[in-house]
Design a protein around this motif. Structure first.
Motif, short mmCIF file in Angstrom:
data_model
loop_
_atom_site.label_atom_id
_atom_site.label_comp_id
_atom_site.label_asym_id
_atom_site.label_seq_id
_atom_site.Cartn_x
_atom_site.Cartn_y
_atom_site.Cartn_z
N TYR A 2 0.81 -1.21 0.00
CA TYR A 2 0.00 0.00 0.00
C TYR A 2 0.84 1.26 0.00
O TYR A 2 0.50 2.24 -0.62
CB TYR A 2 -0.96 0.00 1.19
CG TYR A 2 -2.03 -1.03 1.03
CD1 TYR A 2 -2.92 -0.97 -0.04
CD2 TYR A 2 -2.14 -2.08 1.92
CE1 TYR A 2 -3.90 -1.92 -0.21
CE2 TYR A 2 -3.12 -3.03 1.76
CZ TYR A 2 -4.00 -2.95 0.71
OH TYR A 2 -4.96 -3.90 0.54
N TYR A 34 -7.59 -4.41 -4.92
CA TYR A 34 -7.52 -3.69 -3.65
C TYR A 34 -7.13 -2.24 -3.89
O TYR A 34 -6.96 -1.81 -5.02
CB TYR A 34 -6.51 -4.36 -2.70
CG TYR A 34 -6.90 -5.75 -2.30
CD1 TYR A 34 -8.05 -5.98 -1.53
CD2 TYR A 34 -6.15 -6.84 -2.69
CE1 TYR A 34 -8.41 -7.26 -1.18
CE2 TYR A 34 -6.51 -8.12 -2.34
CZ TYR A 34 -7.65 -8.33 -1.58
OH TYR A 34 -8.00 -9.60 -1.22
N SER A 35 -6.93 -1.50 -2.82
CA SER A 35 -6.53 -0.10 -2.93
C SER A 35 -5.22 0.04 -3.68
O SER A 35 -4.45 -0.91 -3.80
CB SER A 35 -6.39 0.52 -1.55
OG SER A 35 -7.61 0.48 -0.87
N GLN A 36 -4.94 1.25 -4.13
CA GLN A 36 -3.75 1.53 -4.92
C GLN A 36 -2.47 1.13 -4.19
O GLN A 36 -2.30 1.40 -3.02
CB GLN A 36 -3.68 3.01 -5.26
CG GLN A 36 -2.50 3.36 -6.14
CD GLN A 36 -2.44 4.83 -6.44
OE1 GLN A 36 -2.41 5.65 -5.54
NE2 GLN A 36 -2.42 5.16 -7.72
N THR A 64 -4.35 -1.12 -9.38
CA THR A 64 -3.91 0.27 -9.46
C THR A 64 -2.64 0.43 -8.66
O THR A 64 -2.44 -0.23 -7.65
CB THR A 64 -4.98 1.24 -8.91
OG1 THR A 64 -5.27 0.92 -7.55
CG2 THR A 64 -6.27 1.16 -9.72
#
Length: 186
Positions: A2, A34-36, A64
């Motif tokens: 992350y 999932y998140s960037q 991303t």
């Protein structure tokens, strides 16, 4: 990843798609949904797909990230050398070897590129890249060091703190630096 950055340096990856499931093997997995992810750096990796119809490097969707930077890698595919189904994400690829034993060099979000020149023109990547047989010592026997006379010797970019002390005029591409007089067993 992350936050990042994360570094993948001098990995040797081969025989992709050798598992016993329905998912094709990939040299690196970046898609997750999932998140960037943070920044990722791929330096001096050697990938040889070996099995039929596999890319040396693939990006799937979704996924991303802030940036993926690749330098001095060998991406050897039996399908495409490189394929990207996630072209909206930022990439900085240069000084790599994109090579395939297949018919086309790259697939990029629906575009097909038969040559490195066409890939450069279409993507703006690999301005200093090459597309040549790697010249491994004995890939069939699992020795992915560079043989004397390999076209990967002295084709790389100096990256301070990563490939200091290289032999020759410039760093070599891939996971192994060729040093005259040394063999893989030395």
């Amino acid at each position: 990843i992350y936050e990042g950055p994360i570094y993948a340096i001098r990995n040797e990856i081969y025989n992709l798609d050798a598992g016993n499931n329905n998912y094709s093997g990939m040299s690196f997995k970046f898609n997750s949904g999932y998140s960037q992810s943070g920044r990722m750096y791929l330096f001096h990796n050697t990938v040889d797909a070996v099995r039929p119809n596999n890319p040396g490097f693939a990006l799937r969707s979704p996924g991303t990230w802030q940036m993926i930077v690749a330098r001095n890698n060998i991406w050897a595919g039996t399908g495409y050398a490189i394929e990207n189904a996630n072209t909206s994400q930022p990439l900085d690829f240069d000084y790599d070897n994109l090579y395939t034993s297949g018919a086309e060099l790259a697939w990029w979000g629906g575009a097909h590129y038969a040559t490195l020149a066409a890939f450069r023109s279409g993507t703006g990547l690999e301005a200093h890249g090459v597309s040549l047989p790697a010249g491994f010592t004995d890939a069939a026997g699992g020795d992915y060091s560079l043989a004397a006379g390999s076209d990967m010797i002295d084709k790389g970019l100096a990256i301070p703190g990563v490939n200091d002390g290289f032999a020759g005029a410039a760093p070599d591409l891939g996971a192994h630096e060729f040093t005259p007089g040394l063999t893989a067993s030395a």
